[in-house]
Design an enzyme around this catalytic site. Structure first.
Site, short mmCIF file in Angstrom:
data_model
loop_
_atom_site.label_atom_id
_atom_site.label_comp_id
_atom_site.label_asym_id
_atom_site.label_seq_id
_atom_site.Cartn_x
_atom_site.Cartn_y
_atom_site.Cartn_z
N GLU A 165 -7.02 -12.48 27.17
CA GLU A 165 -5.68 -12.12 27.64
C GLU A 165 -5.55 -10.61 27.73
O GLU A 165 -5.80 -9.91 26.76
CB GLU A 165 -4.61 -12.67 26.69
N ILE A 194 -10.59 -4.46 34.61
CA ILE A 194 -10.27 -5.72 33.95
C ILE A 194 -11.57 -6.49 33.78
O ILE A 194 -12.29 -6.74 34.75
CB ILE A 194 -9.25 -6.53 34.77
N LEU A 195 -11.86 -6.85 32.55
CA LEU A 195 -13.15 -7.46 32.22
C LEU A 195 -13.10 -8.98 32.38
O LEU A 195 -12.07 -9.61 32.14
CB LEU A 195 -13.54 -7.09 30.79
N HIS A 233 -4.17 0.78 23.58
CA HIS A 233 -3.17 0.58 24.63
C HIS A 233 -1.92 1.37 24.29
O HIS A 233 -1.41 1.27 23.16
CB HIS A 233 -2.83 -0.90 24.77
N SER A 266 -10.37 11.71 26.46
CA SER A 266 -9.78 12.37 25.29
C SER A 266 -9.94 11.52 24.03
O SER A 266 -10.19 12.05 22.94
CB SER A 266 -8.31 12.71 25.53
N ARG A 272 -16.58 -8.72 40.39
CA ARG A 272 -16.42 -8.40 38.97
C ARG A 272 -17.53 -9.01 38.13
O ARG A 272 -18.01 -8.40 37.17
CB ARG A 272 -15.07 -8.91 38.47
#
Length: 217
Positions: free
Chosen positions: A147, A96-97, A113, A17, A69
């Site tokens: 972070e 999560i990068l 976020h 979206s 990852r």
């Protein structure tokens, strides 16, 4: 940044979206950015259909095909860089990068976020705001750093919490504001007005507040 219109690569995992809001904004006459690629880690993501209907190239880098990852992120970097974007935008990208990925795109990687950061980093933000008895909730666009949900905020939109709100009703009102402020922040970047310093966002040469610019709905 390359000359001309800012090229934006958008990473998604789901319905897209916020991607649609970016596609709509980029289609406006005189838009300062264009979506050059939409990349998903899930082949079934509905956002890929949105991109195809808008004539934007799509690709899938399925995290399930990689042993870890680091290997996944290296493949993702290669796919993104093949499109030579000026900016990378996370729009519901549920991975999560790695620090390597974040450093590679430092200063040109944005996320949205659903909370008024630094409140409620991580998941289930609407439920957590209600359980805390907050009077307001909202959404933040921020630069991405190593972070999780901790990079310098750019802009926030607040929505009042109403009596009888559920996580679902609150999420719907927050999402309306998401679709306003994400294209806004991308446009600021595309216009060369927005930059990331070490721990703060800068707009038009001025440091933004620690919580970013503020919009009240």
């Amino acid at each position: 940044m390359s000359q001309g219109v800012c090229k934006v690569a958008v990473l998604i995992s789901g319905s897209g979206s916020n991607l649609q809001a970016l596609l709509d904004a980029s289609a406006n006459a005189g838009a300062d950015f264009s979506v050059c690629a939409v990349i998903s880690n899930k082949p079934e993501a509905f956002g890929l259909k949105r991109a195809t209907e808008a004539g934007v190239p799509t690709s899938v880098v399925d995290h399930r095909n990689f042993s870890g990852r680091e290997n996944f992120d290296q493949a993702l970097i290669a796919e993104i860089d093949s499109h030579q974007p000026d900016l990378v935008v996370l729009a519901g990208f549920m991975r999560i990068l790695t620090p390597e990925f974040v450093r590679h795109y430092s200063g040109r990687l944005l996320n949205i976020h659903p909370s008024l950061l630094p409140k409620y980093q991580g998941l289930h933000t609407h439920q957590r705001a209600l359980e805390a008895g907050d009077s307001e909730h909202g959404v933040t666009v921020h630069f991405v750093t190593e972070e999780l949900d901790g990079g310098p905020p750019i802009v926030q939109a607040a929505v009042p919490i109403k009596e009888g709100d559920t996580p679902e009703s609150l999420a719907k009102r927050v999402q309306v504001q998401e679709h306003v402020i994400y294209p806004m922040a991308v446009t600021w970047f595309a216009q060369g007005r927005l930059k990331m310093l070490t721990d703060r966002s800068q707009l038009d040469g001025e440091l933004l507040p620690l919580s970013g610019a503020r919009i009240d709905s």
